[in-house]
Enzyme design. Structure first.
Site, PDB file in Angstrom:
ATOM      1  CE  LYS A 111       2.355 -14.633   9.128  1.00 19.52           C
ATOM      2  NZ  LYS A 111       2.568 -14.300   7.704  1.00 19.52           N
ATOM      3  CD  GLU A 125      -1.253  -8.810  -6.821  1.00 18.92           C
ATOM      4  OE1 GLU A 125      -1.024  -9.686  -5.980  1.00 18.92           O
ATOM      5  OE2 GLU A 125      -2.043  -7.841  -6.609  1.00 18.92           O
ATOM      6  NE  ARG A 167      -4.405  -9.370  -6.260  1.00 20.95           N
ATOM      7  CZ  ARG A 167      -5.126  -8.973  -5.205  1.00 20.95           C
ATOM      8  NH1 ARG A 167      -6.200  -9.641  -4.854  1.00 20.95           N
ATOM      9  NH2 ARG A 167      -4.773  -7.921  -4.500  1.00 20.95           N
TER      10      ARG A 167
END
Length: 599
Positions: free
Chosen positions: A247, A335, A363
């Protein structure tokens, strides 16, 4: 003719005219292009830099948009956008009226699925693949997902189904060991073992799920990527390619500090140095008020627990994790698990602060109802990024929480108007409540530059509103930090002193009905102001109260209208919704003029 390859690539057809040997130069140019624009216009940086080679290879090998490519989350799709007819307007990225920071179906035929929340790509691409089969179409379907996102339950549901189909689905795992914060969990440990060659070839999860597994391979090696993708095009059924990337690849600072350079703000495109903003004498961020207050409370209460689904830095749960590592948990992008884990702990008498961005609590809606509220467990939901969040746009605005939580029995809902109220409601909740509570607060800074942790907290009375300003003719009822806009609008108006009363309803549920009776008896006109949707929100609660009690007051609802709000700055979006200072002032002035005409 320009020597730059990128300037001559408007879509993937142009890309496919290049020789493989030219693609490394294109990758370098694409990285520089992303860095140059994001350094000035801001946005998500590290994720897109990490998949430059993969992006080029996918559009080079596959016949997009006929072949369908789905990017999970979409943080990493900047290179994709630039190569698919949006290079010349990429400088409008995330700006009002400009292109979205995430893939959107309405924006381009190359954006096959709208994304923004994690872990949806596998299910969406599988749905496309099965539909193609049913229609007799010969297409390839590719889902690109990160190692943080694939640990989410929904990703596993998609993999589980795909493994018993013969769909033409290629899942590419972009493994860089980080989402926004470093990846966590047993799956992360498994992937690390695979990368390091410590996991036996015959002990492979994806093979066990009936995927043709290949990898791990270097995701920055373009010739190798292209060769492997060409091979996989010929393989039937579900396929899984594991690639290793870095990344922030191509910008040293972004590689070295991947958390900070996920979305770094403005920075020097050459050196990578982030332009420092003076934080001297600035009010604190609501996130830090939450995080620091939680640590202070936890010092005196061993039962306090902190839980966050993959947002320790953004939510400032990191302070609790540093101070009390055994009592604070990052559960990854999960979640639903975070909510039910909190419920399980609450059954054992723990005081659980479950910190989730407002948009992400959506969610786990069933878990909030079924696992928490139905059992009346006193979980403390701290909903970060409530209201309009700005440039991330429709996928990330936290504008639905008041409406979707208000209808749930047993739920207490509180929106503090400032930093002091936030810390005091956290204290109040920590003392023990009879019901679950959702505390919502916005992204960014408060208003009190002299804020500091108090030596003594103040307990807040549940269900009590406050009168902020006296007035004779019109009552303004606001909830949360939008009270600042109301106050500013009234202060800028002439002759408003005696006309408008202002009340702060921190508690959207339970409503202060005793105060509402007095307000409805005294004022013929009421205005409600909120930074959430008016359909089912705070204003709707006031309307319901008035109807139930046969009041015939004129009631105006100010808030987010009944459609999805696009991206822009928070100020621009508040202006669009007419809940900025000028918009409110215009409404108040209009009512004032009507009253004077009647007099």
């Amino acid at each position: 003719m320009s020597k730059k390859l990128l300037e001559h690539i408007h879509n993937p057809k142009d890309l496919r005219k290049l020789d493989v040997a030219q693609l490394a130069k294109l990758a370098k140019e694409l990285r520089e292009f992303i860095i140059d624009i994001v350094s000035v216009k801001e946005g998500h940086l590290g994720a897109s830099l990490g998949v430059v080679e993969l992006t080029i290879a996918l559009h080079y090998v596959f016949d997009t948009p006929n072949d369908l490519l789905v990017w999970d989350v979409g943080h990493q799709a900047y290179g994709h956008k630039i190569l698919t007819e949006r290079r010349t307007k990429f400088d409008t990225n995330r700006q009002l009226g400009g292109i979205s920071g995430f893939p959107r179906r309405s924006e381009s035929v190359y954006d096959t699925f709208g994304v923004g929340h994690s872990s949806t790509a596998i299910s969406a691409a599988l749905g496309m693949a099965i539909a193609s089969q049913l229609k007799g179409e010969n297409k390839h379907h590719i889902a690109v997902i990160g190692d943080a996102s694939i640990a989410s339950g929904m990703a596993f549901e998609g993999l589980n189904h795909a493994g018993v189909t013969d769909a033409d689905l290629l899942v590419i795992l972009n493994d860089n060991a980080i989402g926004i914060d470093p990846s966590v969990g047993a799956l992360k440990n498994y992937l690390t073992a695979v990368k390091e060659g410590k996991n036996p070839k015959d002990n492979n999860m994806m093979k066990s799920l009936n995927f043709d597994y290949s990898g791990p391979i270097d995701g920055h090696d373009l010739p190798l990527l292209i060769k492997e993708l060409e091979r996989l095009k010929k393989v039937k059924g579900p396929k899984f390619l594991h690639i290793i990337t870095t990344k922030g690849k191509g910008l040293q600072q972004a590689e070295e500090d991947q958390v900070k350079y996920h979305a770094p703000g403005k920075f020097d495109a050459t050196t990578g140095e982030i332009h420092k903003k003076s934080e001297e004498n600035l009010p604190p961020k609501f996130q830090d008020v939450f995080g620091l207050t939680l640590v202070e409370l936890a010092k005196n209460n061993e039962k306090i627990i902190g839980i966050t689904p993959a947002m320790p830095s953004g939510s400032s749960m990191k302070f609790m994790m540093e101070a009390f590592p055994k009592r604070a948990f990052d559960v990854g992008i999960a979640e639903q698990h975070a909510v039910t884990l909190s419920a399980g702990m609450a059954t054992q008498g723990m005081v659980v602060f479950c910190n989730i961005y407002s948009t992400f609590l959506q969610r786990a809606y069933d878990q909030v109802i079924h696992d928490v509220a139905l059992q009346n467990l006193p979980v403390i939901f701290c909903l970060d990024r409530a209201g309009l969040v700005g440039e991330d746009g429709a996928t990330h605005h936290g504008v639905f929480d008041l409406a979707y939580l208000r209808c749930i029995p047993n739920m207490i809902i509180y929106a503090p108007k400032d930093e002091m109220e936030l810390q005091n409601i956290l204290y109040t909740a920590s003392l023990g409540l009879k019901h679950p509570i959702a505390i919502r607060y916005p992204r960014g800074r408060g208003k009190n530059a002299d804020w500091k942790l108090p030596t003594d907290f103040q307990k807040i009375e549940i269900g009590k509103s406050q009168k902020l300003k006296k007035g004779k003719n019109v009552a303004i009822l606001s909830t949360g930090t939008i009270a600042d806009n109301v106050t500013a609008a009234l202060n800028e108006m002439e002759d408003s002193e005696n006309h408008f009363a202002h009340y702060h309803f921190g508690f959207v549920k339970p409503l202060d009905e005793k105060k509402l009776h007095k307000i409805c008896d005294k004022f013929s006109t009421l205005i409600t102001v909120e930074d959430g949707v008016t359909t089912g929100g705070f204003g709707s609660a006031v309307l319901e109260f008035a109807a139930k009690n046969d009041y015939v007051n004129e009631i105006f609802l100010c808030g987010v209208p009944d459609y999805f709000i696009e991206h822009g700055t928070v100020d621009e979006l508040q202006q669009f919704c007419n809940i900025d200072v000028d918009g409110l002032k215009s409404l108040f002035s209009g009512l004032l003029e009507e009253e004077e005409e009647e007099d």
